[in-house]
Write an enzyme that holds these catalytic residues in place. Sequence first.
Site, PDB file in Angstrom:
ATOM      1  N   ASP A   1     -37.350 -17.704  49.949  1.00  0.00           N
ATOM      2  CA  ASP A   1     -37.662 -19.106  50.209  1.00  0.00           C
ATOM      3  C   ASP A   1     -38.651 -19.614  49.158  1.00  0.00           C
ATOM      4  O   ASP A   1     -39.766 -19.104  49.056  1.00  0.00           O
ATOM      5  CB  ASP A   1     -38.257 -19.257  51.606  1.00  0.00           C
ATOM      6  CG  ASP A   1     -38.300 -20.695  52.076  1.00  0.00           C
ATOM      7  OD1 ASP A   1     -38.460 -21.595  51.234  1.00  0.00           O
ATOM      8  OD2 ASP A   1     -38.190 -20.922  53.297  1.00  0.00           O
TER       9      ASP A   1
ATOM     10  N   HIS B   1     -34.550 -20.952  52.258  1.00  0.00           N
ATOM     11  CA  HIS B   1     -35.019 -21.984  53.181  1.00  0.00           C
ATOM     12  C   HIS B   1     -33.967 -22.426  54.194  1.00  0.00           C
ATOM     13  O   HIS B   1     -34.237 -22.496  55.394  1.00  0.00           O
ATOM     14  CB  HIS B   1     -35.514 -23.186  52.382  1.00  0.00           C
ATOM     15  CG  HIS B   1     -36.508 -24.034  53.109  1.00  0.00           C
ATOM     16  ND1 HIS B   1     -37.794 -23.609  53.354  1.00  0.00           N
ATOM     17  CD2 HIS B   1     -36.419 -25.268  53.643  1.00  0.00           C
ATOM     18  CE1 HIS B   1     -38.452 -24.552  54.011  1.00  0.00           C
ATOM     19  NE2 HIS B   1     -37.644 -25.564  54.199  1.00  0.00           N
TER      20      HIS B   1
ATOM     21  N   SER C   1     -38.931 -26.084  58.793  1.00  0.00           N
ATOM     22  CA  SER C   1     -39.561 -26.735  57.657  1.00  0.00           C
ATOM     23  C   SER C   1     -40.547 -27.814  58.108  1.00  0.00           C
ATOM     24  O   SER C   1     -41.563 -27.502  58.718  1.00  0.00           O
ATOM     25  CB  SER C   1     -38.478 -27.306  56.742  1.00  0.00           C
ATOM     26  OG  SER C   1     -39.031 -27.779  55.539  1.00  0.00           O
TER      27      SER C   1
END
Length: 376
Positions: free
Chosen positions: A318, A351, A180
């Site tokens: 995601d 995610h 991320s």
Amino acid sequence: MGFRCFNWRFVIAFVLSMGFQGELAGAHGRRQLVQSLEAADDGVCTAVVSPQGYECREYEVKTQDGYILTMHRIPQGRGGGSAGKRQPVLLQHGVLSDGLTWLLNPPHQSLAFVLADKGFDVWITHGRGTRWSRRHESLNTSDTAYWAWSWDELASYDLPATMGFVFQKTGQKLHYVGHSMGTLTALSAFSEGKLVDKIKSAALLSPVAYLTSMTTTIGRAAASAFAGEMLGALGVAEFDPKGAVGTKFLELVCAMPGVKCYDLMASLTAFRRGVITKYDHGSSTANMAAYGLSSPPEYHMSNIPHHLPLLLSYGGGDMLSDVKDVQLLLNDLSNHDADKLEARLVKEYAHLDFVMGVTAEQVVYDGLIAFFDKHS
């Protein structure tokens, strides 16, 4: 683009989950472990790593702008292994988290332990402002100036400090794993030609470069709200989503038309324009003084050196690192050396599955290790 004056763990991405399809193995026990860490002064080595049977070392690294960061090192697996140099790997977490990201599942499902058992020398970062990296050479966390930074500083100061430390300590180029925000800072640095001479390859899990296709209304609302106007009006420097300010922020965001707060844990962003730019100082005059331009310049992903081995692993579920946005990044990398770029879509992953999913070892980590071995 970035925001200053707020605790990075809580502000830039307010809720990092962005969807989590899987589950943490032994989640109850690991949750108790994290709670005991928060309640006591036990460090990561003492409370998390050593009890699993791994050697653990702790280091302090100072950034050029004075922040003192803690790093943890797992130099070998539980079995010890053969003597000689081991290939170093640096693990960089995302926002709303710290280095525990890589240690929360049992050893066979946590990337830091998996890499150590596979023969790597594992280095774990804890970003500025997190529990184990809250010191500064002259500032206290109660000082507003302590929080006067954005992710620009993470790319410009923290990443060079930690990566440079591992490079100097081991005498070897390293592999990099970012998740991320850990992908965003790396991509930004690489796009300016920085740090490329210190790494062998980079694995980017849930890569973030564009946010034009975020699917959740609340994510878009939070992105707009985090311009600073809303939080500035609340009058805080360190933002805690569990506290009164966090509650008030949620009330304000959730009251916006079209926002359904049940999807809060499935969205979050700090980008309102959908592209990566340097910090916006708030006026054309201030930006002109900082950059010689009326608006902050973009980081151009197409400038990433074509010979740098990159692995992009992203999920079909995601809601932050959307498939369409990852494709925009891949378009920027279209001139990359074909044998140095791999993109892997995991359709069922969201995610956090890339760092906490119980199947991540087979679905993600085995391929990541093969990529590292290929480019060692």
